[in-house]
Write a protein that holds these residues in place. Sequence first.
Motif, PDB file in Angstrom:
ATOM      1  N   ASP A  79     113.318 -53.634 -32.377  1.00 56.32           N
ATOM      2  CA  ASP A  79     114.416 -53.922 -33.300  1.00 56.32           C
ATOM      3  C   ASP A  79     114.466 -55.421 -33.583  1.00 56.32           C
ATOM      4  N   ASP A  80     114.906 -55.768 -34.791  1.00 56.14           N
ATOM      5  CA  ASP A  80     115.064 -57.177 -35.143  1.00 56.14           C
ATOM      6  C   ASP A  80     116.096 -57.837 -34.227  1.00 56.14           C
ATOM      7  N   THR A  81     115.866 -59.099 -33.876  1.00 58.98           N
ATOM      8  CA  THR A  81     116.820 -59.888 -33.105  1.00 58.98           C
ATOM      9  C   THR A  81     117.645 -60.719 -34.073  1.00 58.98           C
ATOM     10  N   VAL A  82     118.972 -60.577 -33.988  1.00 60.69           N
ATOM     11  CA  VAL A  82     119.880 -61.254 -34.917  1.00 60.69           C
ATOM     12  C   VAL A  82     120.801 -62.177 -34.136  1.00 60.69           C
ATOM     13  N   PHE A  83     120.962 -63.403 -34.626  1.00 66.15           N
ATOM     14  CA  PHE A  83     121.953 -64.322 -34.078  1.00 66.15           C
ATOM     15  C   PHE A  83     122.502 -65.170 -35.216  1.00 66.15           C
ATOM     16  N   TYR A  84     123.462 -66.056 -34.906  1.00 67.05           N
ATOM     17  CA  TYR A  84     124.201 -66.730 -35.969  1.00 67.05           C
ATOM     18  C   TYR A  84     124.284 -68.240 -35.733  1.00 67.05           C
ATOM     19  N   LEU A  85     124.124 -68.973 -36.828  1.00 70.53           N
ATOM     20  CA  LEU A  85     124.305 -70.424 -36.844  1.00 70.53           C
ATOM     21  C   LEU A  85     125.706 -70.703 -37.383  1.00 70.53           C
ATOM     22  N   TYR A  86     126.512 -71.429 -36.603  1.00 65.85           N
ATOM     23  CA  TYR A  86     127.860 -71.821 -37.026  1.00 65.85           C
ATOM     24  C   TYR A  86     127.888 -73.324 -37.311  1.00 65.85           C
ATOM     25  N   TYR A  87     128.744 -73.733 -38.273  1.00 62.98           N
ATOM     26  CA  TYR A  87     128.859 -75.140 -38.633  1.00 62.98           C
ATOM     27  C   TYR A  87     130.181 -75.363 -39.361  1.00 62.98           C
ATOM     28  N   CYS A  88     130.459 -76.600 -39.747  1.00 58.10           N
ATOM     29  CA  CYS A  88     131.649 -76.977 -40.514  1.00 58.10           C
ATOM     30  C   CYS A  88     132.883 -77.070 -39.618  1.00 58.10           C
ATOM     31  N   ASN A  89     132.799 -77.954 -38.622  1.00 60.08           N
ATOM     32  CA  ASN A  89     133.958 -78.237 -37.767  1.00 60.08           C
ATOM     33  C   ASN A  89     133.979 -79.736 -37.527  1.00 60.08           C
ATOM     34  N   ALA A  90     134.829 -80.444 -38.270  1.00 62.43           N
ATOM     35  CA  ALA A  90     134.831 -81.905 -38.222  1.00 62.43           C
ATOM     36  C   ALA A  90     135.437 -82.460 -36.940  1.00 62.43           C
ATOM     37  N   ALA A  91     136.061 -81.605 -36.131  1.00 66.21           N
ATOM     38  CA  ALA A  91     136.815 -82.099 -34.977  1.00 66.21           C
ATOM     39  C   ALA A  91     136.028 -82.081 -33.660  1.00 66.21           C
ATOM     40  N   VAL A  92     134.866 -81.439 -33.620  1.00 64.54           N
ATOM     41  CA  VAL A  92     134.170 -81.247 -32.342  1.00 64.54           C
ATOM     42  C   VAL A  92     133.150 -82.356 -32.084  1.00 64.54           C
ATOM     43  N   THR A  93     132.830 -82.529 -30.804  1.00 63.25           N
ATOM     44  CA  THR A  93     131.727 -83.396 -30.404  1.00 63.25           C
ATOM     45  C   THR A  93     130.460 -82.554 -30.288  1.00 63.25           C
ATOM     46  N   SER A  94     129.390 -83.152 -29.802  1.00 71.96           N
ATOM     47  CA  SER A  94     128.096 -82.475 -29.762  1.00 71.96           C
ATOM     48  C   SER A  94     128.165 -81.148 -29.022  1.00 71.96           C
ATOM     49  N   GLN A  95     127.560 -80.123 -29.617  1.00 69.63           N
ATOM     50  CA  GLN A  95     127.545 -78.778 -29.053  1.00 69.63           C
ATOM     51  C   GLN A  95     126.209 -78.428 -28.395  1.00 69.63           C
ATOM     52  N   GLN A  96     125.270 -79.363 -28.363  1.00 68.16           N
ATOM     53  CA  GLN A  96     123.950 -79.029 -27.835  1.00 68.16           C
ATOM     54  C   GLN A  96     123.838 -79.356 -26.346  1.00 68.16           C
ATOM     55  N   PHE A  97     122.974 -78.594 -25.667  1.00 71.50           N
ATOM     56  CA  PHE A  97     122.698 -78.777 -24.245  1.00 71.50           C
ATOM     57  C   PHE A  97     121.197 -78.568 -24.002  1.00 71.50           C
TER      58      PHE A  97
END
Length: 271
Positions: A79-97
């Motif tokens: 089966d295809d693997t599906v996930f989502y990219l979220y964006y457009c939040n001016a208030a947050v700091t870096s979300q990467q780890f």
Amino acid sequence: RKMVTIDHSKVAEPLHDFPVFIQSVDTDLKNHTQSDGDDILFMDGTGIAHRLWHEIEAYDANTGQLVAWVKLPSIDITDDTVFYLYYCNAAVTSQQFPNQVWDGPYRAVWHLQNNPATPLMDSSTFENHGTASGGMTMTNVVAAKLGDGLHFDGVDDYVSAPDSDSLRPVDVTLSGWYKPLAAGKGMYVISKASFDYWGNADGHTYGFMISDDNSLKAAFERPDSQQQDYAGNFITSQNQWYYLTLTFNEGTNIGSLYANGVFQGSVGPCH
């Protein structure tokens, strides 16, 4: 948010905890994302969902170009693997780890995309950061197979990292992209070497060696005999990209070479 789909027909076998490479140019990101991409994150679904660890290798706010790695718990072959990219939040700091993307067995991960006049960062948890030699500058950063990489002049340019216990694993997998621009010079392309010329088995020396005739081999130092052995004999061509991989299993004492995913040969135990 945007949906990302991995076509299951392009997946050869089930994968687990696998970092997926993403590269795209998107005007929506350009128009609605923080200039440094800090508000970009990935989820395994919509609504109540689980966050996916990611690393942003590069983000260009002028074009909306994103180069990132996303760690997926599993990738299916039916089966295809599906996930989502979220964006457009001016208030947050870096979300990467990054160190969550490259945890566990990863001992060093160098993308080589940043200015070599500064430390070449290791994205793994072991922080085996590299230092460039030969007076390399931002002019050495060029478009590569995955994002950007480094151009070496073949004279005195190289990147080195200090020796550490983390670079002495019992079993080894070493891989990287390589594009020769000139004839071989009897040199190592990517290697972990001891300075006593392969005479120290505790150094766990291994790497890719290319000869004057452009033949590339995987080289290993034998723990049972403290001598250098080679696997494979792959002929490279100039201006072509190659994905090189070597493996060494200390239990079987067998080293192998792969080029572009194709097995090129192995060397068995010394007797």
